[in-house]
Design an enzyme around this catalytic site. Structure first.
Site, short mmCIF file in Angstrom:
data_model
loop_
_atom_site.label_atom_id
_atom_site.label_comp_id
_atom_site.label_asym_id
_atom_site.label_seq_id
_atom_site.Cartn_x
_atom_site.Cartn_y
_atom_site.Cartn_z
N SER A 137 0.76 -0.89 -0.14
CA SER A 137 -0.38 0.00 0.02
C SER A 137 0.71 1.88 0.05
O SER A 137 2.02 0.78 0.34
CB SER A 137 -0.73 0.24 1.19
OG SER A 137 -0.97 1.37 1.51
N TYR A 150 -1.80 -1.03 10.61
CA TYR A 150 -1.73 -1.29 9.17
C TYR A 150 -0.86 -0.34 8.74
O TYR A 150 0.08 -1.45 7.55
CB TYR A 150 -2.96 -0.44 8.76
CG TYR A 150 -3.68 -0.70 7.11
CD1 TYR A 150 -3.95 -1.66 6.91
CD2 TYR A 150 -3.32 0.27 6.54
CE1 TYR A 150 -4.19 -2.50 5.60
CE2 TYR A 150 -2.70 0.30 4.85
CZ TYR A 150 -3.71 -1.13 4.14
OH TYR A 150 -4.38 -1.33 2.83
P1 NAP Z 1 -11.50 -6.08 -0.05
O1 NAP Z 1 -12.23 -6.72 -1.37
O2 NAP Z 1 -11.88 -6.46 1.17
O3 NAP Z 1 -10.36 -7.32 -0.23
C1 NAP Z 1 -10.12 -8.29 1.24
C2 NAP Z 1 -9.16 -9.70 0.64
O4 NAP Z 1 -8.60 -10.54 1.83
C3 NAP Z 1 -10.59 -10.48 0.38
O5 NAP Z 1 -11.16 -10.92 -0.64
C4 NAP Z 1 -10.75 -11.27 2.20
O6 NAP Z 1 -12.00 -12.06 1.77
C5 NAP Z 1 -9.37 -11.60 1.83
N1 NAP Z 1 -9.31 -11.55 3.22
C6 NAP Z 1 -9.65 -10.64 5.02
N2 NAP Z 1 -8.43 -11.66 5.89
C7 NAP Z 1 -8.13 -12.52 5.92
C8 NAP Z 1 -8.11 -14.33 6.30
N3 NAP Z 1 -8.01 -14.06 7.62
N4 NAP Z 1 -7.46 -14.60 5.25
C9 NAP Z 1 -7.69 -15.07 4.01
N5 NAP Z 1 -8.31 -14.41 3.49
C10 NAP Z 1 -8.67 -12.78 3.72
O7 NAP Z 1 -9.99 -5.23 -0.80
P2 NAP Z 1 -8.79 -4.47 -0.95
O8 NAP Z 1 -8.95 -3.36 -2.18
O9 NAP Z 1 -9.35 -5.90 -1.92
O10 NAP Z 1 -7.69 -5.53 -0.74
C11 NAP Z 1 -6.78 -5.82 -1.20
C12 NAP Z 1 -5.18 -5.92 -0.81
O11 NAP Z 1 -5.32 -4.63 -1.49
C13 NAP Z 1 -5.37 -5.93 0.87
O12 NAP Z 1 -4.12 -6.20 1.14
C14 NAP Z 1 -4.90 -4.06 1.41
O13 NAP Z 1 -4.82 -4.11 1.83
C15 NAP Z 1 -5.16 -3.55 -0.12
N6 NAP Z 1 -4.56 -2.35 0.17
C16 NAP Z 1 -5.61 -2.42 -0.50
C17 NAP Z 1 -6.20 -0.38 -1.21
C18 NAP Z 1 -7.57 -0.08 -1.21
O14 NAP Z 1 -7.63 1.45 -0.98
N7 NAP Z 1 -9.03 -0.88 -1.83
C19 NAP Z 1 -5.40 0.05 -0.88
C20 NAP Z 1 -3.64 -0.43 -0.84
C21 NAP Z 1 -4.18 -1.69 -0.12
P3 NAP Z 1 -12.42 -13.30 2.96
O15 NAP Z 1 -13.28 -12.77 3.73
O16 NAP Z 1 -13.35 -14.80 1.97
O17 NAP Z 1 -11.71 -13.64 3.56
#
Ligand code: NAP
Length: 253
Positions: A137, A150
């Site tokens: 991130s 985070y």
């Molecule tokens: P998201 O849709 O909430 O994705 C998070 C995913 O992680 C979900 O599919 C969830 O699946 C899985 N997850 C969470 N806890 C878990 C666990 N204990 N074991 C296995 N899977 C788990 O949000 P996203 O934005 O796509 O996030 C994906 C990545 O991008 C994350 O690492 C986040 O920090 C990073 N990121 C996001 C942003 C943003 O603005 N969206 C910015 C920078 C970085 P389940 O609920 O089925 O477990």
């Protein structure tokens, strides 16, 4: 079909950024294992796409990761593309941060990436080329206010990638991190809802507030992150290694 016949594994592959990357890899011919805790949701997204293979796996649970990735490799071969994407983003200012919450964020975001990449590496044949990617991130490169755990976890992910790229230097595996700004995914939906409640402002205003956190003042779309991941998986990116690539609308750090 650059990735025809390859086995890719994307943690958190049922939603948001992970799903975008999984679908793009599948469209490029890969058999893609998508993991998460919510198996019903994984089954739903895989239903229309025979190249997506759901696997229930909690990245914070060592046995779940080691057994899950070993089983996926037995079914579809060595994991030659691994995207450690699963993560949780929950705000907590330092003075109110609890040890329990800190450990939970670390367990999912940092331990989860470590366990995933280690288990994926263990499936490779000697000398086999592979791409290991972690989704960090902008919080991996600069401090994010009121999100101390985070921020620390995402800095840790970049440390993991840089250390691995040094350890495996000269071999056929590359390790890179992608550092997105605010992307329009369920994480941003949840964060906007929290901000909206905390500040007593409409959801749209809360989303605009998050968008202003990006240098170009708009939310990113998932395809902007997917494109970088696909490029890192391409043969052309074979000398890109140990990098933390910003996708944030402008320079962050
Ligand atoms: P998201 O849709 O909430 O994705 C998070 C995913 O992680 C979900 O599919 C969830 O699946 C899985 N997850 C969470 N806890 C878990 C666990 N204990 N074991 C296995 N899977 C788990 O949000 P996203 O934005 O796509 O996030 C994906 C990545 O991008 C994350 O690492 C986040 O920090 C990073 N990121 C996001 C942003 C943003 O603005 N969206 C910015 C920078 C970085 P389940 O609920 O089925 O477990």
């Amino acid at each position: 079909m650059e990735h025809e016949g390859k086995h890719a594994l994307v943690t958190g592959g049922g939603t948001g950024i992970g799903l975008g990357i999984a679908e793009a890899l599948a469209a490029a011919g890969a058999e893609v294992t998508i993991t998460g805790r919510d198996l019903a949701r994984l089954d739903r997204v895989a239903a229309g796409n025979p190249r997506l293979h759901p696997l229930q796996m909690d990245v914070a649970d060592e046995t779940s990761v080691r057994d899950g990735i070993a089983a996926a490799a037995r079914a579809r071969g060595p994991v030659t593309i691994c995207v450690a994407n699963a993560g949780i983003a929950e705000a907590a200012p330092f003075r109110r941060e609890t040890a329990e919450h800190w450990r939970r964020i670390m367990a999912v975001n940092l331990d989860g990436a470590f366990l995933t990449l280690q288990a994926a590496m263990a499936t490779l044949e000697p000398g086999q080329s592979a791409r290991m990617i972690a989704i960090s991130s902008i919080a991996g490169l600069r401090g994010l206010r009121n999100a101390i755990a985070y921020t620390a976890s995402k800095h840790g992910v970049i440390g993991l990638i840089r250390g691995l790229s040094e350890e495996y230097m000269g071999g056929p595996v590359t390790f890179n991190a992608i550092c997105p700004g605010y992307v329009d995914t369920p994480i941003v939906d949840r964060n906007a809802a929290e901000i909206s409640e905390m500040k007593g402002i409409p959801d749209e205003e809360a989303r605009a507030y998050l968008a202003r956190g990006n240098r170009h003042k708009r939310l990113l779309e998932t395809d902007e992150v997917t494109a970088v991941a696909l490029w890192l998986c391409s043969d052309a990116a074979r000398s890109v290694n140990g990098q933390a690539i910003q996708v944030a609308g402008g320079q962050v750090a």
